[in-house]
Design a protein around this motif. Structure first.
Motif, PDB file in Angstrom:
ATOM      1  N   ALA A   1       0.831  -1.215   0.000  1.00  0.00           N
ATOM      2  CA  ALA A   1       0.000   0.000   0.000  1.00  0.00           C
ATOM      3  C   ALA A   1       0.861   1.259   0.000  1.00  0.00           C
ATOM      4  O   ALA A   1       0.565   2.214  -0.725  1.00  0.00           O
ATOM      5  N   LEU A   2       1.920   1.266   0.805  1.00  0.00           N
ATOM      6  CA  LEU A   2       2.810   2.429   0.816  1.00  0.00           C
ATOM      7  C   LEU A   2       3.480   2.628  -0.541  1.00  0.00           C
ATOM      8  O   LEU A   2       3.558   3.753  -1.044  1.00  0.00           O
ATOM      9  N   ALA A   3       3.968   1.530  -1.123  1.00  0.00           N
ATOM     10  CA  ALA A   3       4.619   1.639  -2.435  1.00  0.00           C
ATOM     11  C   ALA A   3       3.630   2.155  -3.485  1.00  0.00           C
ATOM     12  O   ALA A   3       3.973   3.024  -4.288  1.00  0.00           O
ATOM     13  N   ALA A   4       2.399   1.642  -3.458  1.00  0.00           N
ATOM     14  CA  ALA A   4       1.391   2.101  -4.422  1.00  0.00           C
ATOM     15  C   ALA A   4       1.097   3.586  -4.229  1.00  0.00           C
ATOM     16  O   ALA A   4       0.997   4.335  -5.206  1.00  0.00           O
ATOM     17  N   HIS A   5       0.982   4.017  -2.988  1.00  0.00           N
ATOM     18  CA  HIS A   5       0.699   5.430  -2.725  1.00  0.00           C
ATOM     19  C   HIS A   5       1.858   6.324  -3.192  1.00  0.00           C
ATOM     20  O   HIS A   5       1.635   7.362  -3.805  1.00  0.00           O
ATOM     21  N   ILE A   6       3.068   5.907  -2.902  1.00  0.00           N
ATOM     22  CA  ILE A   6       4.230   6.717  -3.286  1.00  0.00           C
ATOM     23  C   ILE A   6       4.377   6.754  -4.802  1.00  0.00           C
ATOM     24  O   ILE A   6       4.647   7.808  -5.378  1.00  0.00           O
ATOM     25  N   LEU A   7       4.182   5.634  -5.462  1.00  0.00           N
ATOM     26  CA  LEU A   7       4.309   5.597  -6.918  1.00  0.00           C
ATOM     27  C   LEU A   7       3.234   6.445  -7.596  1.00  0.00           C
ATOM     28  O   LEU A   7       3.520   7.116  -8.585  1.00  0.00           O
ATOM     29  N   ARG A   8       2.031   6.434  -7.056  1.00  0.00           N
ATOM     30  CA  ARG A   8       0.933   7.178  -7.674  1.00  0.00           C
ATOM     31  C   ARG A   8       0.960   8.656  -7.325  1.00  0.00           C
ATOM     32  O   ARG A   8       0.401   9.468  -8.054  1.00  0.00           O
ATOM     33  N   ARG A   9       1.552   9.021  -6.174  1.00  0.00           N
ATOM     34  CA  ARG A   9       1.662  10.409  -5.714  1.00  0.00           C
ATOM     35  C   ARG A   9       0.324  11.113  -5.590  1.00  0.00           C
ATOM     36  O   ARG A   9       0.241  12.327  -5.689  1.00  0.00           O
ATOM     37  N   LYS A  10      -0.742  10.366  -5.370  1.00  0.00           N
ATOM     38  CA  LYS A  10      -2.056  10.981  -5.186  1.00  0.00           C
ATOM     39  C   LYS A  10      -2.965   9.991  -4.477  1.00  0.00           C
ATOM     40  O   LYS A  10      -2.661   8.804  -4.388  1.00  0.00           O
ATOM     41  N   SER A  11      -4.063  10.503  -3.993  1.00  0.00           N
ATOM     42  CA  SER A  11      -5.104   9.667  -3.412  1.00  0.00           C
ATOM     43  C   SER A  11      -6.363   9.909  -4.211  1.00  0.00           C
ATOM     44  O   SER A  11      -6.608  11.010  -4.686  1.00  0.00           O
TER      45      SER A  11
END
Length: 190
Positions: free
Chosen positions: A62-72
């Motif tokens: 989840a952290l990697a996905a959030h950092i890679l996407r740079r958005k919510s």
């Protein structure tokens, strides 16, 4: 305590994946606290080990996905459920992949966080927190130069420190970062 302090405010800000990640690590910590606090070391050993492995993988994905996407966005809840399902599937069907995928997610997240901090002038708290988690996983958890008790205590204290850094960095909204400049690097080549 760190998870309780951090997850709910992140959730309220709409940062579902970081909140989910911190909550996963908090649940694993809560199982450990009950296990040792209630004197149920033997009875809850399998639940604590399995929960920590499965939820740790879910947290790092989840952290990697959030950092890679740079958005919510509004689909993050569904993504969190999917990440949890994938982690559970790997835990039950391919346990040998847990540690390599954990380290892969941690390394990818760390690389993306370093890139974002360098390229976009974002906070170095996220790469610092992830670096602590990586060093902790590789050097402290099964350290031959520390006693088992010392390694266990240091490992969990470093996880709490990493979560504090990650939560602090992720609490700032992008608008706050731009307006206040608190987490911006000096203006180099912009």
């Amino acid at each position: 305590m760190v998870a309780a302090w951090a997850a709910l405010p992140l959730w309220r800000q709409g940062k579902i994946l970081p909140a989910f990640a911190i909550a996963c690590l908090g649940i694993a910590a809560a199982i450990g606290a009950v296990r040792f606090g209630a004197g149920l070391q033997a009875e809850l050993a399998a639940l604590h080990a399995g929960g920590s492995q499965m939820l740790g993988l879910a947290a790092l994905l989840a952290l990697a996905a959030h950092i890679l996407r740079r958005k919510s966005d509004r689909n993050d809840g569904a993504l969190a459920v999917m990440i949890l399902a994938i982690s559970a599937g790997i835990f039950f069907l391919a346990k040998a992949l847990l540690a390599p995928l954990f380290l892969l997610a941690l390394t990818v997240g760390l690389g993306a966080a370093i890139w974002h901090a360098y390229r976009f002038g974002l906070s170095w708290l996220v790469p610092s927190g992830l670096m602590i988690l990586l060093a902790n996983s590789l050097l402290i958890r099964r350290s031959p130069w520390l006693t088992e008790a010392a390694a266990w205590h240091i490992y969990h204290l470093l996880i709490a420190l990493a979560l504090i850094l990650l939560a602090r960095a992720m609490h700032a909204t992008p608008l706050d970062v731009r307006e206040k400049g608190a987490y911006r690097a000096p203006n180099k080549n912009r």
